[in-house]
Design an enzyme around this catalytic site. Structure first.
Site, mmCIF file in Angstrom:
data_model
loop_
_atom_site.group_PDB
_atom_site.id
_atom_site.type_symbol
_atom_site.label_atom_id
_atom_site.label_comp_id
_atom_site.label_asym_id
_atom_site.label_seq_id
_atom_site.Cartn_x
_atom_site.Cartn_y
_atom_site.Cartn_z
ATOM 1 C CB THR A 125 -0.912 0.010 1.255
ATOM 2 O OG1 THR A 125 -1.565 1.276 1.370
ATOM 3 C CG2 THR A 125 -0.093 -0.216 2.518
ATOM 4 C CE1 TYR A 168 -4.122 -2.005 5.539
ATOM 5 C CE2 TYR A 168 -3.414 0.222 4.994
ATOM 6 C CZ TYR A 168 -3.782 -1.047 4.591
ATOM 7 O OH TYR A 168 -3.802 -1.365 3.261
#
Length: 357
Positions: A125, A168
């Site tokens: 990501t 995250y």
């Protein structure tokens, strides 16, 4: 031929990737817990299209024994299974850790111990770069624009220092680094794709993840959308068909790209602010989209546009689908899925938007 393992293969990107692989004649081993909304529908869709080419294993990546067994005897692994929401990681960081770090580590260990030189392509990501808080911006046409001309023209490159924010970001970033190091330390042929915002068909978006589809679903249903921050945030959105092509090419070229990470997104040509995107969606659904406002969320980037030149060169990627046309396609698919009508034919939405600008 040996099957190809796709963890998270019933999810949004995973189901599109599995569909492409099965259409190319491969047997696809899908490993998925079916915990996210819409995954069962995606699995049914894949099985109806490809029959016995879809080999489904209903399991969680935290079940390391089953995960290792699923990775045995495959010709490639695409690791997409993850806890994908920043908000969820803030409320349950232990689960986030167990899935994103623990699951990835267990999979890497299974491949290392097998000594079969099985390629692994990992879905990372852009959050590994943090909030980009050191960049300066100016406002132009309802969007943040970087002051730095290099960033403005090309976006954020792979040379940007890593800076993990939120559980995250830390968990995906740690997994990202484990994947790269297993190529360096143990010779496991791996490649990392650090994704920007991917959107497209089979995306069952929620407020926490899959926000392009979520915006369209709310707009189609005439419901308000909550914007966190000021709405001038810019993202480079990429149609899932282009993302799938990048994953396929990373696998096919693994001998040349093993041990490398690439930024994968729409690039400067597909950069759009939230406000600009909502205007386009309003044209598609035939009415202004209602907006409610809330505070900035943890780790939110005011701007992220990927510098895609390295990926394009190394993976041989072609032109990307323009965002106006891709969003229109998604609007048509979501309307059909939900038995709703679109007042404007989606095929015309891209040209109309360009004429209006």
């Amino acid at each position: 031929m040996a099957p190809i393992l796709v963890t998270g293969g019933a999810g949004f990107i995973g189901s599109n990737l599995a569909d492409r692989l099965a259409a190319d004649g491969h047997t696809v081993r899908i490993y998925d817990s079916l915990s996210r909304a819409g995954t069962e529908r995606n699995l049914d869709w894949l099985q109806s299209r490809h029959g016995e080419r879809i080999d489904f294993i209903h399991a969680d990546v935290r079940d390391h024994a089953r995960l290792g067994a699923a990775a045995t005897g495959v010709q490639a692994v695409f690791h997409l299974a993850a806890q994908v929401a920043v908000t969820t990681s803030m409320t349950d960081p232990a689960e986030d850790f167990a899935i994103n770090i623990g699951g990835t580590f267990a999979l890497l260990e299974a491949l290392r111990m097998a000594r079969a030189q099985t390629p692994l392509i990992f879905a990372s990501t852009n959050k590994v770069y943090g909030d980009l808080g050191d960049l300066d911006f100016e406002l132009a046409d309802q969007a943040y624009v970087p002051v730095d001309p290099q960033v403005r023209d090309h976006g954020i490159g792979e040379g940007r220092p890593l800076d993990f924010h939120t559980p995250y970001g830390v968990s995906k970033g740690a997994a990202d680094q484990y994947v790269l190091d297993y190529a360096r330390s143990f010779g496991v042929p791996t490649c990392v794709l650090r994704m920007s915002c991917i959107y497209g068909q089979r995306q069952m978006g929620t407020e926490d993840q899959g926000w392009v589809a979520h915006f369209l679903i709310r707009a189609l249903e005439g419901k308000p959308i909550t914007l966190y921050g000021d709405g001038y945030q810019v993202r480079d959105i990429l149609d899932v068909s282009d993302a799938v092509e990048a994953y396929i090419q990373a696998w096919r070229r693994i001998d040349r790209v093993a041990g490398r990470a690439f930024n994968l997104g729409g690039g400067p040509a597909n950069a759009v602010s939230l406000r600009q995107l909502l205007e386009h969606m309003g044209d598609l659904v035939g009415h202004d989209v209602a907006v409610e406002w809330s505070d900035w969320r943890a780790g939110d980037q005011r701007y992220f546009v990927a510098d895609t030149r390295a990926a394009e060169d190394a993976l041989g990627l072609g032109a990307k689908l323009p965002w106006q046309e891709g969003v229109a396609r998604l609007a048509r698919w979501l309307a059909a899925e939900r038995r709703l009508n679109l007042p404007i034919e989606p095929e015309l939405a891209g040209p109309l938007a360009r004429m209006a600008s």
